[in-house]
Design an enzyme around this catalytic site. Structure first.
Site, PDB file in Angstrom:
ATOM      1  N   GLN A  47       9.565  -8.296   0.046  1.00  0.00           N
ATOM      2  CA  GLN A  47       9.279  -7.000   0.649  1.00  0.00           C
ATOM      3  C   GLN A  47       8.844  -7.185   2.083  1.00  0.00           C
ATOM      4  O   GLN A  47       7.896  -7.943   2.346  1.00  0.00           O
ATOM      5  CB  GLN A  47       8.177  -6.289  -0.143  1.00  0.00           C
ATOM      6  CG  GLN A  47       8.088  -4.807   0.198  1.00  0.00           C
ATOM      7  CD  GLN A  47       6.678  -4.290   0.219  1.00  0.00           C
ATOM      8  OE1 GLN A  47       5.831  -4.855   0.887  1.00  0.00           O
ATOM      9  NE2 GLN A  47       6.427  -3.218  -0.512  1.00  0.00           N
ATOM     10  N   GLY A  48       9.518  -6.522   3.006  1.00  0.00           N
ATOM     11  CA  GLY A  48       9.159  -6.640   4.418  1.00  0.00           C
ATOM     12  C   GLY A  48       8.741  -5.302   4.984  1.00  0.00           C
ATOM     13  O   GLY A  48       9.467  -4.690   5.761  1.00  0.00           O
ATOM     14  N   SER A  57       4.847  -4.440   5.528  1.00  0.00           N
ATOM     15  CA  SER A  57       3.608  -4.553   6.307  1.00  0.00           C
ATOM     16  C   SER A  57       3.793  -5.386   7.566  1.00  0.00           C
ATOM     17  O   SER A  57       4.567  -6.340   7.591  1.00  0.00           O
ATOM     18  CB  SER A  57       2.524  -5.203   5.457  1.00  0.00           C
ATOM     19  OG  SER A  57       2.199  -4.378   4.385  1.00  0.00           O
ATOM     20  N   GLU A  97       6.252   2.456  -6.842  1.00  0.00           N
ATOM     21  CA  GLU A  97       5.364   1.308  -6.911  1.00  0.00           C
ATOM     22  C   GLU A  97       4.103   1.644  -7.697  1.00  0.00           C
ATOM     23  O   GLU A  97       3.531   0.803  -8.368  1.00  0.00           O
ATOM     24  CB  GLU A  97       5.001   0.854  -5.498  1.00  0.00           C
ATOM     25  CG  GLU A  97       4.315  -0.494  -5.436  1.00  0.00           C
ATOM     26  CD  GLU A  97       3.895  -0.852  -4.021  1.00  0.00           C
ATOM     27  OE1 GLU A  97       3.747  -2.043  -3.761  1.00  0.00           O
ATOM     28  OE2 GLU A  97       3.713   0.055  -3.181  1.00  0.00           O
ATOM     29  N   SER A 134      -4.185   1.023  -0.659  1.00  0.00           N
ATOM     30  CA  SER A 134      -5.545   0.580  -0.970  1.00  0.00           C
ATOM     31  C   SER A 134      -6.258   1.642  -1.789  1.00  0.00           C
ATOM     32  O   SER A 134      -5.852   2.804  -1.816  1.00  0.00           O
ATOM     33  CB  SER A 134      -6.318   0.322   0.318  1.00  0.00           C
ATOM     34  OG  SER A 134      -6.600   1.561   0.940  1.00  0.00           O
ATOM     35  N   ASN A 135      -7.324   1.240  -2.462  1.00  0.00           N
ATOM     36  CA  ASN A 135      -8.018   2.223  -3.297  1.00  0.00           C
ATOM     37  C   ASN A 135      -8.645   3.344  -2.469  1.00  0.00           C
ATOM     38  O   ASN A 135      -8.858   4.445  -2.966  1.00  0.00           O
ATOM     39  CB  ASN A 135      -9.044   1.519  -4.186  1.00  0.00           C
ATOM     40  CG  ASN A 135      -8.346   0.804  -5.342  1.00  0.00           C
ATOM     41  OD1 ASN A 135      -7.105   0.749  -5.388  1.00  0.00           O
ATOM     42  ND2 ASN A 135      -9.111   0.279  -6.275  1.00  0.00           N
ATOM     43  N   GLU A 136      -8.886   3.052  -1.187  1.00  0.00           N
ATOM     44  CA  GLU A 136      -9.342   4.131  -0.307  1.00  0.00           C
ATOM     45  C   GLU A 136      -8.210   5.144  -0.092  1.00  0.00           C
ATOM     46  O   GLU A 136      -8.437   6.353  -0.059  1.00  0.00           O
ATOM     47  CB  GLU A 136      -9.809   3.562   1.036  1.00  0.00           C
ATOM     48  CG  GLU A 136     -11.153   2.847   0.965  1.00  0.00           C
ATOM     49  CD  GLU A 136     -11.121   1.569   0.140  1.00  0.00           C
ATOM     50  OE1 GLU A 136     -10.075   0.878   0.153  1.00  0.00           O
ATOM     51  OE2 GLU A 136     -12.120   1.260  -0.536  1.00  0.00           O
TER      52      GLU A 136
END
Lengths: 382, 384
Positions: free
Chosen positions: A126-127, A129, A244, A367-369
């Site tokens: 996976q590219g 980030s 995802e 992220s969980n945020e």
């Protein structure tokens, strides 16, 4: 309301359980159960065993190997797999790029890539980030400029998980720097053996090599490797990231680890009521989470996702982390030596690297945020 | 496998919501109802009887409706949503449940018929000073003639009740159940008092009080008491869930409307994230409560006990989290009695202590920790 599975779903559950515990390669299951790292060969062998049985990509369109299962059946398949220590199909292939190609790809792309993607003949990386584009993915800067029929790609990706094994990489690249940032992005499929692609390992806090930087220097990519329209990459990215989050709460695997901890740590637990209380709390929280996953799975009939699905990633990763933390605490001094070792102590020796490694779970996949943001904005309307 | 209400259940929910939701749409109504004895609206209680709600759990032979736990859960959840003070949990689910489980056919018909019709309020006189969350009686005793002596406390609606179902230590050991009614009831010293959440409870002293055995004389019914307590815990969890859902909704609305520093509170991420965590708690609780309610429908007493402990642990943790955060996110207004948020938290706290808090359930689950490897929530299901 009805707690029992239908006869059909019950039979399906038995069928899955039987296949995973009797037909599936035993050695791979043992590796997972003992918490050892799977080799590339084992991951490929595992997915090919699943694919041969029609169990690698059941959620794809039926034309490309999908099974047309209900959400509940998919859930059962996923849980039984984890409960039996069977590695889930490689996410990059099965959950990420496969469904995107099936949805947005040309007929040629589908024929060229989908069978090999399902069978892990191609290992995808996976590219997405980049150093300045994590949760704010739209800030990505890797560029692709058209030169004749080819795109010429320059830039850097990071956190490319298992990129050292990758054959191909699906990327988001900036194809129009002039427009609003989401509007100028495209999705390109890049052969990782192309000249100008360089994979550099990143060493992690657990001592392992799991993620990489991928550098692109004047990499030429044929125009036919564009997925969808030029500058439509944000649409595909949202589709992919939506997938995802499905099945992202690893309830089955976390339950299995907790059960193993109880078994291996029985004598320690017997003398420690505080540790036992933690086990009870975690079992209960996992039950609540599993029931939420069932509630979501039994509810969605291809319609809007159940709102409660957004708690699955958030709580699932928190519990995964909490169980790994418990295992370390249970092992105590036995956890100090990391990695390989005496067989009975091996599980504990691997526990701290696992605990440290799993810190990633609340960061990746949104992220969980970000999950809290989704809940507060999209569900609560705040 | 289905976590959704069918059409009839949805209709029941809408009907109950229509009745109690309307009665307590204005929080002042609830305040008025709880200010004066008996602490609830007798007229609404009669309407609930007319709608068939008070007879829901009992068989048609006993004058009831013969509905299942999901339907009873629906009523409790709706009562919880508006903090209705009517004694459904204590009188119908708990005391009525005991009569239904233990009583003779004649006792069941007489008592449950009157309860279902709204003519009689039952109370379970069980808790004793110095003991917590036991299925047994300890210091209240029955002599050979069935006369009762000793003190019960925290008896919900014990002063208003027309019939007391009393637990007592039997002459040969074990715990029996007794009925105290009519003249005998008049001779009993009942000292009623308001509870902190606007409910009513009583301290009741028996002094060689005449009583009739509920069911067979001198039978030890500890296990029946335990099972009815477990079912009541699960129904209390439904009530708590309804209250938590209201707390979350009220808090969300407040964050959107209340201004500080010139902007609404939802501008501050520190606050919206806490609301998101409340949502997570409520949804996980929702799943657990639905599951436990279904286990009552399908499970044997051991499985019901397990489900009650699991739901109890979840509700205890979530109730405190949601209740405390609701107050904090509302700020000072939630500390006042005229605003309902704090009272919801008070009621969640009362439910938490009614039949066992998190620590109590943890101990029960700990004792059974070695009995399983992983928990399979579906093995509690009757085969479809």
């Amino acid at each position: 309301m009805q707690l029992a599975l239908t006869e059909d779903d019950q039979a399906f559950r038995e069928e899955m359980r039987t296949f995973f515990t009797t037909t599936f390669p035993e050695e791979i299951r043992r590796t997972v159960e003992e918490g050892r790292e799977l080799t590339r060969e084992q991951i490929v062998e595992s997915q090919q065993a699943l694919n041969a049985a029609g169990l690698a990509v059941p959620h794809w369109p039926e034309e490309w190997g999908g099974r047309g299962w209900s959400e509940l059946k998919r859930h059962i398949w996923h849980e039984e797999m984890q409960a039996a220590s069977v590695p889930v199909p490689l996410a990059f292939n099965a959950s990420m790029i496969g469904p995107v190609i099936a949805q947005f790809g040309t007929q040629e792309q589908k024929e060229k890539f989908l069978p090999k993607t399902a069978n892990l003949d191609i290992w995808w990386s996976q590219g997405f980030s980049e150093p300045d584009a994590g949760s704010d993915l739209a800030g990505l800067r890797t560029t692709a400029v058209l030169d004749g029929d080819d795109w010429v790609v320059n830039g850097q990706k990071t956190w490319t998980t298992l990129g050292q094994y990758g054959d191909w990489i699906f990327t988001l690249v900036r194809t129009d720097p002039e427009v609003k940032k989401q509007a100028g992005i495209s999705m390109l499929l890049i052969d990782m053996t192309s000249p100008g692609v360089e994979v550099r390992p990143i060493e992690l806090i657990d001592g392992g090599h799991e993620v990489n930087e991928v550098w692109f220097t004047d990499v030429r990519v044929p125009g036919e490797n564009l997925v969808g329209e030029v500058n439509s990459g944000w649409t595909q990215a949202k589709f992919l990231l939506g997938n995802e989050r499905v099945g992202v709460a690893p309830v089955g695997a976390t339950k299995r680890v907790l059960a193993r901890a109880k078994e291996l740590g029985a004598s320690i637990l017997a003398d420690d009521p505080l540790l036992r209380a933690r086990v009870v709390e975690l079992e209960n929280e996992l039950l609540a989470l599993e029931l939420t996953a069932l509630r979501v799975a039994a509810h969605s009939a291809g319609a809007e996702p159940h709102p409660a699905s957004s708690v699955l990633k958030l709580k699932g990763t928190e519990l995964q982390q909490a169980v790994s933390e418990l295992v370390v605490d249970l092992g105590g001094p036995a956890t100090l030596a990391s990695g390989e070792g005496d067989a009975t102590l091996e599980w504990y020796r691997r526990s701290t690297p696992t605990y440290l490694n799993l810190r990633k779970a609340s960061i990746y996949g949104g992220s969980n945020e970000i999950q809290r943001q989704i809940i507060s904005r999209n569900i609560l309307g705040l | 496998m289905d976590f959704t209400y069918d059409d009839e259940q949805t209709a029941l929910r809408d009907a109950v919501r229509g009745l109690v939701g309307k009665a307590y749409a204005d929080y002042e109504q609830r305040r008025r109802a709880t200010k004066e004895d008996p602490g609830f609206d007798e007229k609404l209680w009669t309407q609930m009887a007319e709608m068939g709600l008070l007879g829901l759990p009992f068989s048609e032979d006993d004058g009831g409706v013969g509905a299942g736990p999901v339907e009873i859960g629906i009523v409790c959840r709706e009562l919880g949503r508006v903090l209705a003070p009517e004694p459904y949990l204590s009188s119908v689910v708990l005391a009525g449940g005991l009569v239904s489980a233990v009583g003779t056919p004649e006792q069941r018909q007489e008592l449950l018929g009157a309860l279902s019709g709204g003519e009689s309020v039952l109370a379970f006189a069980h808790d004793e000073p110095g003991h917590r969350w036991s299925a047994e009686a300890h210091d209240v005793t029955a002599d050979a003639s069935g006369a009762l002596t000793g003190t019960k406390d925290g008896v919900l609606h014990g002063a208003r009740a027309d019939v007391l179902v009393v637990s007592a230590v039997l002459p040969d050991g074990g715990t029996g159940l007794f009925l105290v009614t009519g003249d005998a009831l008049a001779s009993v010293e009942r000292s009623g008092y308001p509870t902190f959440d606007g409910g009513r409870a009583a301290r009741i002293t028996f002094d060689a009080t005449a009583a009739t055995p509920l069911g067979a004389a001198a039978a030890d019914v500890t296990t029946s008491i335990a099972t009815v307590q477990d079912i009541t815990r699960i129904m209390a969890a439904n009530e708590a869930l309804g209250a938590m859902q209201t707390q979350l909704r009220a808090t969300t609305e407040y964050l959107k409307s209340r201004k500080q520093f010139g902007v609404t509170l939802n501008t501050f991420q520190a606050l919206t994230f806490r609301a998101a965590d409340m949502y997570t708690s409520v949804e996980l609780t929702h799943s657990m409560v639905d599951w436990a309610t279904m286990v009552v429908a399908a499970g044997d007493p051991a499985q019901v006990a397990d489900a009650a402990a699991r739901a109890g642990l979840q509700v205890s943790r979530a109730g405190r989290h949601v209740g405390q955060e609701a107050i904090q996110l509302h700020g000072g207004i939630a500390m006042t009695a005229e605003y309902n948020v704090g009272t919801f938290t008070a009621h969640l706290t009362a439910l938490d202590h009614l039949l066992g808090d998190a620590g109590h359930h943890l101990r029960a689950l700990d004792a059974r920790l070695g009995d399983h490897g992983v928990i399979d929530p579906l093995d509690r299901a009757a085969t479809a």
